[in-house]
Design a protein around this motif. Structure first.
Motif, PDB file in Angstrom:
ATOM      1  N   GLU A   1       0.801  -1.226   0.000  1.00  0.00           N
ATOM      2  CA  GLU A   1       0.000   0.000   0.000  1.00  0.00           C
ATOM      3  C   GLU A   1       0.837   1.281   0.000  1.00  0.00           C
TER       4      GLU A   1
ATOM      5  N   ALA B   1      -4.224   7.294   3.832  1.00  0.00           N
ATOM      6  CA  ALA B   1      -4.066   5.854   3.606  1.00  0.00           C
ATOM      7  C   ALA B   1      -5.177   5.093   4.325  1.00  0.00           C
TER       8      ALA B   1
ATOM      9  N   GLU C   1     -12.339   0.841   0.673  1.00  0.00           N
ATOM     10  CA  GLU C   1     -12.349  -0.533   0.153  1.00  0.00           C
ATOM     11  C   GLU C   1     -13.316  -1.401   0.935  1.00  0.00           C
TER      12      GLU C   1
ATOM     13  N   VAL D   1     -21.216  -0.465  -8.504  1.00  0.00           N
ATOM     14  CA  VAL D   1     -20.169  -1.192  -9.222  1.00  0.00           C
ATOM     15  C   VAL D   1     -19.076  -0.242  -9.713  1.00  0.00           C
TER      16      VAL D   1
ATOM     17  N   ARG E   1      -8.297   2.667   2.841  1.00  0.00           N
ATOM     18  CA  ARG E   1      -8.633   1.312   3.322  1.00  0.00           C
ATOM     19  C   ARG E   1     -10.102   1.228   3.724  1.00  0.00           C
TER      20      ARG E   1
ATOM     21  N   TRP F   1     -16.138  -9.024  -4.728  1.00  0.00           N
ATOM     22  CA  TRP F   1     -17.494  -9.039  -5.305  1.00  0.00           C
ATOM     23  C   TRP F   1     -18.407 -10.068  -4.659  1.00  0.00           C
TER      24      TRP F   1
ATOM     25  N   ARG G   1      -0.914   9.453   6.446  1.00  0.00           N
ATOM     26  CA  ARG G   1      -1.404   8.262   7.159  1.00  0.00           C
ATOM     27  C   ARG G   1      -2.922   8.244   7.221  1.00  0.00           C
TER      28      ARG G   1
ATOM     29  N   MET H   1     -24.908  -2.047  -1.886  1.00  0.00           N
ATOM     30  CA  MET H   1     -25.653  -2.984  -2.726  1.00  0.00           C
ATOM     31  C   MET H   1     -26.966  -3.401  -2.054  1.00  0.00           C
ATOM     32  N   LEU H   2     -27.125  -2.989  -0.803  1.00  0.00           N
ATOM     33  CA  LEU H   2     -28.294  -3.384  -0.003  1.00  0.00           C
ATOM     34  C   LEU H   2     -29.625  -3.239  -0.738  1.00  0.00           C
TER      35      LEU H   2
ATOM     36  N   MET I   1     -16.921   1.015  -6.886  1.00  0.00           N
ATOM     37  CA  MET I   1     -15.994  -0.030  -6.428  1.00  0.00           C
ATOM     38  C   MET I   1     -14.836  -0.191  -7.398  1.00  0.00           C
ATOM     39  N   LEU I   2     -15.155  -0.178  -8.717  1.00  0.00           N
ATOM     40  CA  LEU I   2     -14.088  -0.288  -9.720  1.00  0.00           C
ATOM     41  C   LEU I   2     -13.129   0.901  -9.628  1.00  0.00           C
TER      42      LEU I   2
ATOM     43  N   ARG J   1     -19.171  -1.918  -0.634  1.00  0.00           N
ATOM     44  CA  ARG J   1     -20.062  -3.024  -0.928  1.00  0.00           C
ATOM     45  C   ARG J   1     -21.427  -2.896  -0.259  1.00  0.00           C
ATOM     46  N   TRP J   2     -21.503  -2.210   0.885  1.00  0.00           N
ATOM     47  CA  TRP J   2     -22.753  -2.171   1.642  1.00  0.00           C
ATOM     48  C   TRP J   2     -23.858  -1.432   0.914  1.00  0.00           C
TER      49      TRP J   2
ATOM     50  N   VAL K   1     -23.815  -8.491   2.892  1.00  0.00           N
ATOM     51  CA  VAL K   1     -24.737  -7.420   2.492  1.00  0.00           C
ATOM     52  C   VAL K   1     -26.095  -8.025   2.125  1.00  0.00           C
TER      53      VAL K   1
ATOM     54  N   PRO L   1      -2.947   3.242  -3.935  1.00  0.00           N
ATOM     55  CA  PRO L   1      -2.699   3.974  -2.688  1.00  0.00           C
ATOM     56  C   PRO L   1      -1.242   4.407  -2.528  1.00  0.00           C
ATOM     57  N   ARG L   2      -0.340   3.780  -3.263  1.00  0.00           N
ATOM     58  CA  ARG L   2       1.072   4.165  -3.134  1.00  0.00           C
ATOM     59  C   ARG L   2       1.319   5.569  -3.647  1.00  0.00           C
TER      60      ARG L   2
ATOM     61  N   MET M   1     -10.789   0.387  -6.802  1.00  0.00           N
ATOM     62  CA  MET M   1      -9.767  -0.610  -7.127  1.00  0.00           C
ATOM     63  C   MET M   1      -8.720  -0.048  -8.094  1.00  0.00           C
TER      64      MET M   1
END
Ligand code: ZN
Ligand code: ZN
Lengths: 211, 221
Positions: free
Chosen positions: A11, B134, B141, B183, B138, A144, B131, B148-149, B186-187, B145-146, A149, B194-195, B190
């Motif tokens: 990271e 960073a 990431e 989606v 995290r 994915w 920091r 999508m409920l 999220m993409l 996803r949540w 959820v 982060p570097r 990704m």
């Protein structure tokens, strides 16, 4: 004692000299950015295998039984995940159905199948063929797979329906719940560092090249 | 090593697949797993911007168009994300209404704003709060996803409520846009590397304290 080869934090790119962890359950973090690097667990491969097999069984049963049953004035309906997806598909909502199928069934199945493919031979001290591509599939599928959820979605649906009709939670709810816990436990045990370290230590006799 | 270095400053690339360090001068592909080697994710900023802007664009129809239509003998009712939350609140479950509100409305917006902030700070070459940034990445990431409920809720309601004489629920156009926002963001997360947060910050924040042992050991309960 020979020093382990240098690694770099994924990271923040800081070069690091790996330290040997000795306490079970301990985890190394990057001193600069705090990223999780690797962890130490006793009998890790056995635990991963046991959890993966149990999770696969739960995933299968979760898809065989209905999630929710509904009784609206004598009209009883119930649905499985696949049934709900098929309904959307027949309705011409392929994108929506595909998204649900992908995140609740296919991606968890790919993730668990890939882990089994990678870890079972490693546990026997061998390298599985096509290790690198399957490892990529595992890494790709992981974000994915959204079982936890989905569980929350089932809960919200139950509450929304409760004032319309008699709602009966189906057996698949408990399977998905168990699956959620197993996947969380697996995520704590599995990391790329461990798998590739085991790959380094395994006999390269069959499938010598990972690609 | 008296001072800490980054891999890139030594001409070393970290393999994205297996984590192997390899010299870019000697290798184009990872010596362990044969994956192509890069110092950083290729075109990370451009790809993150593109995916994120697409998510911003779809955010409007996702929230304004109905995600669900309920047809009953009393007429047709259209529900947006927000009205769904209000109904849940009114029918007695304010706790769950709050959860849905956070997952469907707060999180997607927070996620897009945070990603915008990270991108802009990298473009500005900021070396402050590295920091924290960073940690923010995290977090992104973890939480994306949540959202999508609501997609799952609509899917289940549509499958279950199909009683001709009483009510038929079908998905609205908003839910596809909403799924696409989740989606795409999220993409975008990704695609971000982060570097890049740390690349400008090297002189200020590399801890210069010590020896070879550089990973802390944490006991986990
Ligand atoms: Zn780091
Ligand atoms: Zn590699």
């Amino acid at each position: 004692m020979p020093t382990a080869p240098l690694t770099a934090c994924h990271e923040c790119d800081l070069l690091l000299q790996p330290v040997a962890l000795t306490l079970p359950g301990s985890r190394a973090h990057c001193p600069r950015c705090g990223a999780r690097l690797y962890s130490f667990h006793r009998d890790r491969l056995e635990k991963i295998l046991a959890l993966t097999l149990a999770a696969l069984v739960l995933l299968l049963t979760a898809n065989l039984y209905p999630i929710v049953g509904l009784n609206i004035q004598g009209n009883y309906t119930e649905t499985t995940v696949i049934g709900a997806v098929r309904h959307l598909w027949q309705d011409g909502r392929e994108a929506l159905g595909g998204l649900v199928l992908l995140t609740t069934v296919l991606m968890p199945a790919i993730e668990l199948g890939a882990v089994l493919w990678l870890v079972l031979p490693l546990w026997q001290g061998r390298r599985s063929p096509a290790f690198a591509p399957v490892f990529r599939a595992f890494r790709l599928a992981h974000p994915w797979a959204m079982v936890e959820v989905f569980i929350l979605g089932v809960l919200v649906s139950l509450v929304k329906l409760a004032h319309l009709a008699d709602v009966l939670p189906g057996p698949a709810i408990w399977c998905f719940g168990g699956l959620m816990l197993l996947l969380a436990a697996l995520a704590g045990l599995l990391d790329g560092h461990t798998l590739w370290q085991a790959w380094d230590e395994a006999h390269p006799d069959d499938g010598a090249k990972p690609a | 090593m008296s001072r800490r270095h980054t891999a890139a400053s030594q001409g070393l690339a970290v393999c994205e697949v297996c984590g192997q360090l390899a010299s870019l001068e000697q290798h184009e592909h990872c010596p362990r797993c044969q994956a192509p080697l890069h110092l950083r994710k290729p075109d990370s900023l451009a790809r993150t911007w593109a995916l994120m802007l697409a998510a911003y664009v779809l955010y409007l129809p996702a929230n304004l168009l109905p995600i669900m239509e309920t047809r009953s003998p009393f007429g047709t009712q259209h529900d947006t994300i927000m009205s769904g939350v209000v109904v849940l609140w009114d029918t007695g479950s304010w706790e769950l209404a709050l959860v849905v509100f956070c997952a469907s409305i707060v999180l997607p917006m927070l996620k897009l704003f945070s990603l915008t902030y990270l991108l802009l700070s990298v473009h500005r070459g900021s070396h402050r709060n590295t920091r924290q940034r960073a940690r923010l990445y995290r977090l992104l990431e973890l939480i994306g996803r949540w959202s999508m409920l609501d997609v799952y809720v609509v899917t289940l309601l549509v499958a279950l409520v199909q009683v001709q004489s009483l009510a038929i629920i079908s998905p609205g156009p908003g839910v596809v846009a909403f799924g696409a926002v989740v989606v795409l963001s999220m993409l975008a997360t990704m695609a971000f590397d982060p570097r890049l947060i740390w690349d400008r910050a090297v002189p200020q924040t590399v801890p210069s304290d010590t020896s070879a042992a550089s990973a802390e050991e944490h006991r986990h309960a």
